[in-house]
Design an enzyme around this catalytic site. Sequence first.
Site, short mmCIF file in Angstrom:
data_model
loop_
_atom_site.label_atom_id
_atom_site.label_comp_id
_atom_site.label_asym_id
_atom_site.label_seq_id
_atom_site.Cartn_x
_atom_site.Cartn_y
_atom_site.Cartn_z
N THR A 1 2.98 -1.94 4.13
CA THR A 1 3.08 -0.62 3.86
C THR A 1 4.29 -0.38 2.95
O THR A 1 5.04 -1.41 2.63
CB THR A 1 3.25 0.57 4.97
OG1 THR A 1 4.78 0.11 5.36
CG2 THR A 1 2.35 0.33 6.21
N ASP A 2 4.27 0.65 2.00
CA ASP A 2 5.46 1.02 1.35
C ASP A 2 6.35 1.72 2.33
O ASP A 2 6.05 1.59 3.60
CB ASP A 2 5.11 2.10 0.41
CG ASP A 2 6.01 1.95 -0.74
OD1 ASP A 2 7.28 1.50 -0.55
OD2 ASP A 2 5.67 2.83 -1.81
N ALA A 3 7.76 1.88 2.11
CA ALA A 3 8.67 2.45 2.72
C ALA A 3 8.32 3.48 3.82
O ALA A 3 7.73 4.46 3.24
CB ALA A 3 9.82 2.82 1.98
N VAL B 1 1.02 -1.09 -0.06
CA VAL B 1 0.06 0.03 0.06
C VAL B 1 0.77 1.28 -0.03
O VAL B 1 1.93 1.22 0.69
CB VAL B 1 -0.99 -0.03 1.33
CG1 VAL B 1 -1.66 1.20 1.47
CG2 VAL B 1 -1.80 -1.15 1.15
#
Length: 383
Positions: A285-287, A238
Amino acid sequence: MSIFDKIKEKPFLLSDSDVQWVKDTLAGMTEKQKIGQIFCLCAREGTEQEIEDTLQVMEPGGIMYRPFTAEQAVNFTAMLDKAMKIPMLISANLEKGGNGIVSEGTMLGSPTEIAATDDVKFAERLGTICGREGAAVGANWAFAPIIDIDYNFRNPITNTRTFGSDPERVKNFGRAYVENVQKYKLAASIKHFPGDGRDERDQHLVTSINDFSCEEWDQTYGAAYQACIDAGALTVMVGHIMQPAYIRHFNPEIKDEDMMPATLSPELMQGLLRDKLGFNGLICTDATSMAGFTIPMSREKAVPLSIASGADMFLFTKNLAEDFEFMCKGVEEGVITKERLDEAVVRVLALKAALDLNKPRTLPTLESALQVLGCEEHKQWAR
C-alpha cells in the site's frame, strides 16, 4: 498453482533452496509474527530505543528510511540486523537520486528533469545512482520509479515527480529505472497504481480518481505498468486512487458509493493488477496515514481490509499498537483468512529471498558507504 510454485516464477525467480527457506521460515512463525511481517514502518530517529519500542509491539517485515546522514543510516542498518530475527526490507523514496536516503547522496534530478532530456540513458543513470547509493547504506527497496502521468498541471502530487505527460516516455523511462536499480539488489516499486495525474485531488487529503475509460487506461497507464512488470519489477505500490471504469468492469453490479481506492479494492489489486496485468510480485500500500485511505471507512475496518483485498504489505501506521491490534483482530474475525495471511507473508519472504537477504552478507560500513557516495562518476552525471 500453489503460492510456493508461484514464487519460483517471475519476478521472484527463486531457487528450490530459496523456496525451502521461505517454507521453513513461515512454518517457524507464530500468527502474530506473521502479522508483523506484513507491516512496513517509518524510521523516525534511527536509534536502538526506537527498535526496542517497536519490538514491544511487533517484529515488522520492513522499514522506510527518511533521509539520514550516511553515518546514521549505516548504524541503524547494523542495529536492525542485530535486533531482527528475520532480515528487514529497508526502503527509501529513491526518486531523484541517493539523496532520497542520505543527505550525502547524489541528486541527479527530479523525474521531470530526467524526462526533459528526452534521453533514456538519464533514467538508466538515475536507477544506477539510486541502486548503488541506496545499497551502500543498507537499503534493498526503492520506492520508485513513479510512473504516474502528468495529465493535469493542477495535480498537487504529480508535476515534477513524474516523467511527464507523454505516456510513451513515462513507459520507457520507468522501465529503464526498474532494469537498472534492480541490478544492485534493490527492489523497484512502481507507483502509484492505478495511476495519479488525472484529477486535482491530493491523496494525502482525499481519495483521488483516475477517470480514464478501460481502453484509455490500457493505452497509457496500463502500458507503463505492463512494461515495468515485464521488465521484472519486484513490487508495486498501490495508491489511494479509484479507477471507476475498471472497478465496474470487474464488478458490474457495484454501486458508486461502494467503490474504493485501489488500496481497498479487490477489483483493482486482484482483477486488474494480478489477473489482467499478470503481476506476481509483492503489492504494498501507499502510506496508510493519508486521508485518502482513512476517509472511506473506519481505520479499524480499513487496516485488515487492505490485506484481505490483495495487498501484501501495509505501509506505515497512525498508532503502532492500535493498527497492529486492528490487523490481529481482522485475522481473528476472518476478515483476513489464514490462507490470505500466509500468501502475503510468503510474498514478503520471497522478496527478501530474491534480494539474497536469506544468505550471508556483508553489512555496509561508513567508510565503504562514503566511498560510494563520493563516486566521481555520479557527480559528473549530476553536473
